[in-house]
Design a protein around this motif. Structure first.
Motif, mmCIF file in Angstrom:
data_model
loop_
_atom_site.group_PDB
_atom_site.id
_atom_site.type_symbol
_atom_site.label_atom_id
_atom_site.label_comp_id
_atom_site.label_asym_id
_atom_site.label_seq_id
_atom_site.Cartn_x
_atom_site.Cartn_y
_atom_site.Cartn_z
ATOM 1 N N ASN A 185 0.814 -1.220 0.000
ATOM 2 C CA ASN A 185 0.000 0.000 0.000
ATOM 3 C C ASN A 185 0.847 1.270 0.000
ATOM 4 O O ASN A 185 0.405 2.319 0.455
ATOM 5 C CB ASN A 185 -0.922 0.012 1.219
ATOM 6 C CG ASN A 185 -0.143 0.129 2.522
ATOM 7 O OD1 ASN A 185 1.012 -0.280 2.597
ATOM 8 N ND2 ASN A 185 -0.773 0.672 3.548
ATOM 9 N N ARG A 186 2.079 1.158 -0.493
ATOM 10 C CA ARG A 186 2.954 2.316 -0.455
ATOM 11 C C ARG A 186 3.916 2.326 -1.634
ATOM 12 O O ARG A 186 4.437 1.285 -2.037
ATOM 13 C CB ARG A 186 3.750 2.338 0.858
ATOM 14 C CG ARG A 186 4.610 3.590 1.023
ATOM 15 C CD ARG A 186 5.170 3.729 2.414
ATOM 16 N NE ARG A 186 6.255 2.797 2.683
ATOM 17 C CZ ARG A 186 6.186 1.773 3.493
ATOM 18 N NH1 ARG A 186 5.042 1.535 4.135
ATOM 19 N NH2 ARG A 186 7.207 0.980 3.694
ATOM 20 N N GLU A 215 7.383 4.479 -2.804
ATOM 21 C CA GLU A 215 8.426 5.418 -2.398
ATOM 22 C C GLU A 215 9.369 5.668 -3.560
ATOM 23 O O GLU A 215 9.780 4.727 -4.245
ATOM 24 C CB GLU A 215 9.228 4.868 -1.207
ATOM 25 C CG GLU A 215 8.426 4.752 0.075
ATOM 26 C CD GLU A 215 9.270 4.200 1.219
ATOM 27 O OE1 GLU A 215 10.434 3.840 0.955
ATOM 28 O OE2 GLU A 215 8.765 4.131 2.350
ATOM 29 N N THR A 237 6.688 9.833 -0.598
ATOM 30 C CA THR A 237 5.953 8.603 -0.245
ATOM 31 C C THR A 237 4.482 8.777 -0.565
ATOM 32 O O THR A 237 3.869 9.776 -0.162
ATOM 33 C CB THR A 237 6.130 8.268 1.248
ATOM 34 O OG1 THR A 237 7.526 8.191 1.557
ATOM 35 C CG2 THR A 237 5.461 6.956 1.600
ATOM 36 N N THR A 289 0.895 6.751 -0.152
ATOM 37 C CA THR A 289 0.232 5.618 0.490
ATOM 38 C C THR A 289 -1.247 5.651 0.184
ATOM 39 O O THR A 289 -1.841 6.695 -0.046
ATOM 40 C CB THR A 289 0.444 5.646 2.018
ATOM 41 O OG1 THR A 289 -0.025 6.911 2.534
ATOM 42 C CG2 THR A 289 1.914 5.488 2.362
ATOM 43 N N TRP A 290 -1.852 4.465 0.176
ATOM 44 C CA TRP A 290 -3.284 4.368 -0.097
ATOM 45 C C TRP A 290 -3.897 3.286 0.767
ATOM 46 O O TRP A 290 -3.229 2.509 1.391
ATOM 47 C CB TRP A 290 -3.554 4.069 -1.577
ATOM 48 C CG TRP A 290 -2.803 2.879 -2.108
ATOM 49 C CD1 TRP A 290 -3.181 1.564 -2.061
ATOM 50 C CD2 TRP A 290 -1.526 2.918 -2.768
ATOM 51 N NE1 TRP A 290 -2.244 0.780 -2.657
ATOM 52 C CE2 TRP A 290 -1.208 1.559 -3.110
ATOM 53 C CE3 TRP A 290 -0.632 3.915 -3.112
ATOM 54 C CZ2 TRP A 290 -0.036 1.195 -3.771
ATOM 55 C CZ3 TRP A 290 0.527 3.570 -3.770
ATOM 56 C CH2 TRP A 290 0.822 2.216 -4.088
#
Length: 384
Positions: free
Chosen positions: A317-318, A320, A381, A383-384
């Motif tokens: 879920n990320r 970078e 970053t 994120t979701w």
């Protein structure tokens, strides 16, 4: 209404309405105090008039020999008489605390009037008259002032909106002209950019020549123009085009977009370090996903040192993206997320990449952070 126009209007209204409110509140407060004193003075006059009536009645009692002597009594008032040593003689009430140094005074919700009797009648030297303060005129005044402030607030708010729109009209016209210019420019760029890229791919497929280095430069420049065209189109059509949400394989799309920027990566001799978990999916429109990834990668490449490193990490879920670039001052991190703002003017671009990222992050309720400092690696970053 455009966001920049809305911000300007809100700032104008905040200053205009706050200053107007302070002015009206100050004026209303002064008027309230003035009227309050007038109301109290009017009720004090009633006390004074009643005291004169009682004094006249005491004079009459002092001169009569009829018994019994009836002390004057008015149900609307209370009174008491005191001797020269301020001792209580008689009355319809007997207050505990008396302010002997003041003629008129107010204690709690009661008004008092201290009247000196000269000559003395029935041994009385002082007459104290009291009545309950009538708050009705004061309450009516508060209601009138409240209605006035509300009506004035509505009128001046509408007037402020009208004036604000009037003042921001030149800015709106300038923005519309700029948007029209962007629309016309992107329309004119589309065909030549597509033609250049198509022919470069065709030449790469059919021919093998000595000008590969020059061809790579043309391809790099063409892809830069192509990405700029897509970004400008997004800014123009962001709220107008239909979005088709689908379960998109972000892992595969990220690999494709890295390959798309391969020419730019090779031109700066950047070492790319990938840690991409396979088959990670996300509910998102494909065009939005491409814009999001392209701007993240483009900024990381553009603001990286030659022969630097580019780390791309994708987990459940990320996402970078970290480079070895110039870094960003802490105070500039929020600034560069606005449209047409850049922290480093030595590199090309229009300062729209992070604005596009911000719009997409807000639309899909993602979280986007930038960790950086001057002359330090920058890591973004998502994120979701």
């Amino acid at each position: 209404m455009l966001s920049s126009e809305r911000r300007s209007l809100v700032r104008f209204l905040a200053i205009y309405l706050s200053s107007t409110f302070i002015l009206f509140a100050l004026g209303s407060y002064m008027f309230y105090n003035f009227q309050k004193h007038q109301i109290i003075d009017a009720q004090n006059s009633q006390l004074q008039l009643e005291a004169e009536k009682i004094a006249q009645r005491l004079r009459e009692l002092h001169q009569t020999f009829n018994k019994p002597l009836l002390y004057p009594n008015n149900p609307s008032f209370k009174s008491a008489i005191y001797d020269l040593d301020r001792g209580y003689i008689f009355g319809t009430f007997q207050p505990k605390n008396i302010e002997w140094s003041r003629e008129f005074y107010k204690e709690g919700e009661k008004l008092f009037y201290l009247h000196a009797l000269k000559p003395y009648y029935l041994g009385a030297s002082y007459l104290l008259v009291s009545k309950d303060f009538n708050p009705k005129p004061l309450n009516e005044l508060v209601k009138i002032l409240s209605v006035f402030l509300v009506v004035a607030g509505v009128i001046f708010t509408l007037l402020g909106i009208f004036l604000g729109r009037l003042f921001t009209a030149p800015m709106r016209e300038s923005i519309e002209l700029m948007n029209r210019f962007i629309e016309d420019t992107t329309h004119e760029l589309n065909t030549p950019i597509s033609t250049i890229l198509t022919n470069i791919e065709l030449l790469d497929t059919i021919y093998s020549c000595d000008g590969q280095k020059e061809m790579r430069r043309i391809e790099m420049a063409s892809k830069t123009l192509s990405r700029l065209y897509e970004d400008l189109t997004f800014l123009k059509l962001n709220h107008n085009y239909h979005r088709a949400l689908e379960s998109l394989n972000i892992s595969e799309l990220l690999e494709e977009r890295i390959e798309f920027f391969n020419t730019l990566i090779e031109a700066k001799n950047i070492e790319i370090i990938k840690n991409i978990e396979p088959n990670i999916t996300l509910e998102i429109d494909k065009n939005d996903a491409v814009r999001l990834l392209d701007n993240l990668l483009s900024n990381a490449i553009k603001y990286n040192h030659k022969s630097g490193k580019l780390k791309v990490t994708l987990i459940a879920n990320r996402l970078e993206v970290q480079n070895d670039g110039f870094g960003i001052k802490k105070e500039d991190i929020l600034l560069i997320q606005s449209r047409f703002r850049r922290a480093n003017s030595s590199e090309g671009g229009f300062g729209i990449g992070l604005d596009i990222i911000g719009q997409l992050v807000k639309r899909y309720n993602f979280t986007f952070t930038i960790n950086s400092n001057a002359n330090q690696p920058t890591k973004v970053t998502l994120t979701w």
